[in-house]
Design an enzyme around this catalytic site. Sequence first.
Site, mmCIF file in Angstrom:
data_model
loop_
_atom_site.group_PDB
_atom_site.id
_atom_site.type_symbol
_atom_site.label_atom_id
_atom_site.label_comp_id
_atom_site.label_asym_id
_atom_site.label_seq_id
_atom_site.Cartn_x
_atom_site.Cartn_y
_atom_site.Cartn_z
ATOM 1 N N HIS A 100 -82.843 54.686 5.092
ATOM 2 C CA HIS A 100 -83.912 54.433 6.061
ATOM 3 C C HIS A 100 -85.071 53.632 5.464
ATOM 4 O O HIS A 100 -85.711 54.071 4.509
ATOM 5 C CB HIS A 100 -84.451 55.762 6.592
ATOM 6 C CG HIS A 100 -85.074 55.659 7.942
ATOM 7 N ND1 HIS A 100 -84.344 55.748 9.107
ATOM 8 C CD2 HIS A 100 -86.350 55.432 8.324
ATOM 9 C CE1 HIS A 100 -85.152 55.604 10.139
ATOM 10 N NE2 HIS A 100 -86.384 55.409 9.696
ATOM 11 N N ASP A 102 -88.372 51.091 7.124
ATOM 12 C CA ASP A 102 -89.012 50.627 8.352
ATOM 13 C C ASP A 102 -89.690 49.262 8.228
ATOM 14 O O ASP A 102 -90.667 49.000 8.921
ATOM 15 C CB ASP A 102 -90.043 51.669 8.813
ATOM 16 C CG ASP A 102 -89.402 52.780 9.633
ATOM 17 O OD1 ASP A 102 -88.928 52.490 10.746
ATOM 18 O OD2 ASP A 102 -89.346 53.933 9.150
ATOM 19 N N GLU A 208 -83.323 54.096 15.530
ATOM 20 C CA GLU A 208 -84.034 55.343 15.235
ATOM 21 C C GLU A 208 -84.577 56.006 16.498
ATOM 22 O O GLU A 208 -85.758 55.915 16.792
ATOM 23 C CB GLU A 208 -85.169 55.111 14.229
ATOM 24 C CG GLU A 208 -85.724 56.430 13.713
ATOM 25 C CD GLU A 208 -86.895 56.269 12.774
ATOM 26 O OE1 GLU A 208 -87.421 55.155 12.647
ATOM 27 O OE2 GLU A 208 -87.293 57.282 12.175
ATOM 28 N N HIS A 235 -85.952 60.621 18.267
ATOM 29 C CA HIS A 235 -87.082 60.464 17.339
ATOM 30 C C HIS A 235 -87.945 61.705 17.561
ATOM 31 O O HIS A 235 -87.399 62.780 17.804
ATOM 32 C CB HIS A 235 -87.822 59.140 17.576
ATOM 33 C CG HIS A 235 -88.769 58.841 16.463
ATOM 34 N ND1 HIS A 235 -90.122 59.050 16.547
ATOM 35 C CD2 HIS A 235 -88.539 58.409 15.203
ATOM 36 C CE1 HIS A 235 -90.695 58.756 15.377
ATOM 37 N NE2 HIS A 235 -89.752 58.359 14.544
ATOM 38 N N HIS A 282 -84.798 64.096 12.452
ATOM 39 C CA HIS A 282 -85.680 64.131 13.630
ATOM 40 C C HIS A 282 -85.208 65.054 14.751
ATOM 41 O O HIS A 282 -85.963 65.283 15.693
ATOM 42 C CB HIS A 282 -85.901 62.735 14.247
ATOM 43 C CG HIS A 282 -86.904 61.896 13.538
ATOM 44 N ND1 HIS A 282 -88.264 62.054 13.711
ATOM 45 C CD2 HIS A 282 -86.753 60.875 12.664
ATOM 46 C CE1 HIS A 282 -88.904 61.157 12.970
ATOM 47 N NE2 HIS A 282 -88.012 60.435 12.319
ATOM 48 N N HIS A 303 -82.975 60.368 6.733
ATOM 49 C CA HIS A 303 -84.212 60.553 5.962
ATOM 50 C C HIS A 303 -84.782 61.947 6.202
ATOM 51 O O HIS A 303 -85.712 62.129 6.967
ATOM 52 C CB HIS A 303 -85.233 59.446 6.243
ATOM 53 C CG HIS A 303 -85.610 59.256 7.695
ATOM 54 N ND1 HIS A 303 -84.701 59.139 8.717
ATOM 55 C CD2 HIS A 303 -86.829 59.142 8.287
ATOM 56 C CE1 HIS A 303 -85.338 58.969 9.860
ATOM 57 N NE2 HIS A 303 -86.632 58.977 9.631
ATOM 58 N N ASP A 376 -87.387 56.286 3.349
ATOM 59 C CA ASP A 376 -88.354 56.098 4.442
ATOM 60 C C ASP A 376 -89.485 55.154 4.042
ATOM 61 O O ASP A 376 -90.603 55.254 4.576
ATOM 62 C CB ASP A 376 -88.928 57.450 4.903
ATOM 63 C CG ASP A 376 -89.253 57.461 6.394
ATOM 64 O OD1 ASP A 376 -89.115 56.409 7.047
ATOM 65 O OD2 ASP A 376 -89.664 58.517 6.898
#
Length: 455
Positions: A100, A102, A208, A235, A282, A303, A376
């Site tokens: 993961h 971003d 995600e 999420h 999540h 993650h 992450d």
Amino acid sequence: MELDSGKSTENLFTDHKTQSTRRILYGILIILSLGVIALAIGLAVVVQSKNSETSHVSSDANQAGGAISIPDCIKHNGSKTPELDRANCVLQSYPLIDGHNDLSWQYKDAADNKVYSIDLNSDLTKVWNVTHTDIPRLRKGKLGAQFWACYVDCTSQYKDAVRKSLNQLDTIKKFVHRYPDVFQFVTTAQGILDAFKAGKIGSLVGLEGGHSIDSSLANLRMFYDLGVRYMTVTHSCNTPWADNWLVDAPDYNGTVLNGTTDFGKKIILEMNRLGMLLDLSHVAKKTMIDILSITKAPVIYSHSSAFKICPHFRNVQDDVLQMTKENGGVVMVNFYDKYVNCGNNKTNITTLSQVADHIDYIKTLIGVEYVGIGADYDGVPTLPVGLEDVSKYPDLFAELIKRGWTDEELRMLAGKNLIRVFTKAEQVRDSLRYMAPFEDLISTKEELNKQCRTE
Ligand SMILES: *[C@@H]1O[C@H](CO)[C@@H](O)[C@H](O)[C@H]1NC(C)=O
Ligand SMILES: *[C@@H]1O[C@H](CO)[C@@H](O)[C@H](O)[C@H]1NC(C)=O
Ligand SMILES: *[C@@H]1O[C@H](CO)[C@@H](O)[C@H](O)[C@H]1NC(C)=O
Ligand SMILES: *[C@@H]1O[C@H](CO)[C@@H](O)[C@H](O)[C@H]1NC(C)=O
Ligand SMILES: *[C@@H]1O[C@H](CO)[C@@H](O)[C@H](O)[C@H]1NC(C)=O
Ligand SMILES: *[C@@H]1O[C@H](CO)[C@@H](O)[C@H](O)[C@H]1NC(C)=O
């Protein structure tokens, strides 16, 4: 579960080698006794043993479980940083696959997704204020492959989530294609290994949040066709068909579905049929348990860390870790300091060593086969001391070396476990080829929020 598939390949290889060695020995004997004829046989043997070596490499690669090349990383050479040297050596021998990152969201936040306005070859800490990722640091960190997160926030649910998700997917494809010497877009387990052999960072996409498909199996399939290879089931918001982790908090006062609905279960099975990995980071604990009970393929947590070490509901609880072992999945440990350190030492600064504690804990509880890395980066505001950006992965591996990890265990953590899970999900997909796509529609009872629908 085929956890020992890599091992049986090794045994096969040993047999091959023993056979080749025997053949060569016979060859020498014949040379000694029969002269000219033996020379011809000896030549044939050499050719044959060469061939069997080549076929080992490719069959190993087909298994997608074997190492690409295995140098002896344990040998020290008097260097002042023997553990770090060995960590770098290990990460050169097998791809480190992070679950993961971003960066795509950073492009949106800082540059309206204008990928060509920012050079990833530059030091981005000097360009953007908060960023953990750029090419020089990726190379220093020996990253082998990355699932880039395609993320849009929950406020877009029932509104323009699909449109925004396509924008973020486009952003990932743009930066991958802008740097063809660095990144290679891949969609298979074998693709990751091929990119690594070519010196590229295999680049995959994870969607995600289930809100991105807007409760549509058709959208799910189209995202798969565009290259998405995992979907995080939720999420930090419920979808009409699955609960997120926030419902686990004792003071939660919103709606609770109790895991997944019947339509949610269809989505899970369609992901199995497509070969899209199920990401349980999540989601609520009950959602994890529901999915682990019905999925035909191993799952990932792209993650998430260990709840026992840091009791945050984004982390994975011990009983679910045990179910994940049964399922053959992989928990890719998150570096976010809030998920790493939330116990008694809260006032203390979170450190790299505490991330290693999470990894060690999962290894000790369920086995080294079920743990991976999902840092992450660029998705969190703060990180532990020692793991500030993507250049720091080798330092974490050096810490594990100090704790007694073997090279092979490090390679499993780095990428072999994920490759095993991904390969198995591809096999499940192949075994379900006879099935027609699910054409279920979400029921009006499930989908209460319809203000942005035309019918
Ligand atoms: C020792 O290892 C380091 C790191 O891999 C390398 O830079 C150095 O050249 C090596 N030294 C010798 C004498 O092999
Ligand atoms: C970056 O952060 C610093 C310190 O918070 C601030 O002073 C500066 O204005 C920020 N720069 C940009 C471009 O946002
Ligand atoms: C529900 O929780 C939210 C967020 O914690 C809070 O703002 C709100 O006041 C709560 N509502 C009730 C009725 O307790
Ligand atoms: C949640 O679902 C399970 C079955 O999956 C059921 O046994 C349980 O009673 C449900 N709990 C609630 C509060 O509805
Ligand atoms: C807190 O710190 C102490 C001393 O450094 C350490 O022994 C202990 O394991 C830590 N506990 C947690 C929960 O991190
Ligand atoms: C926090 O860190 C300080 C300095 O490293 C140490 O002396 C102290 O024991 C730590 N506190 C706890 C609760 O571990």
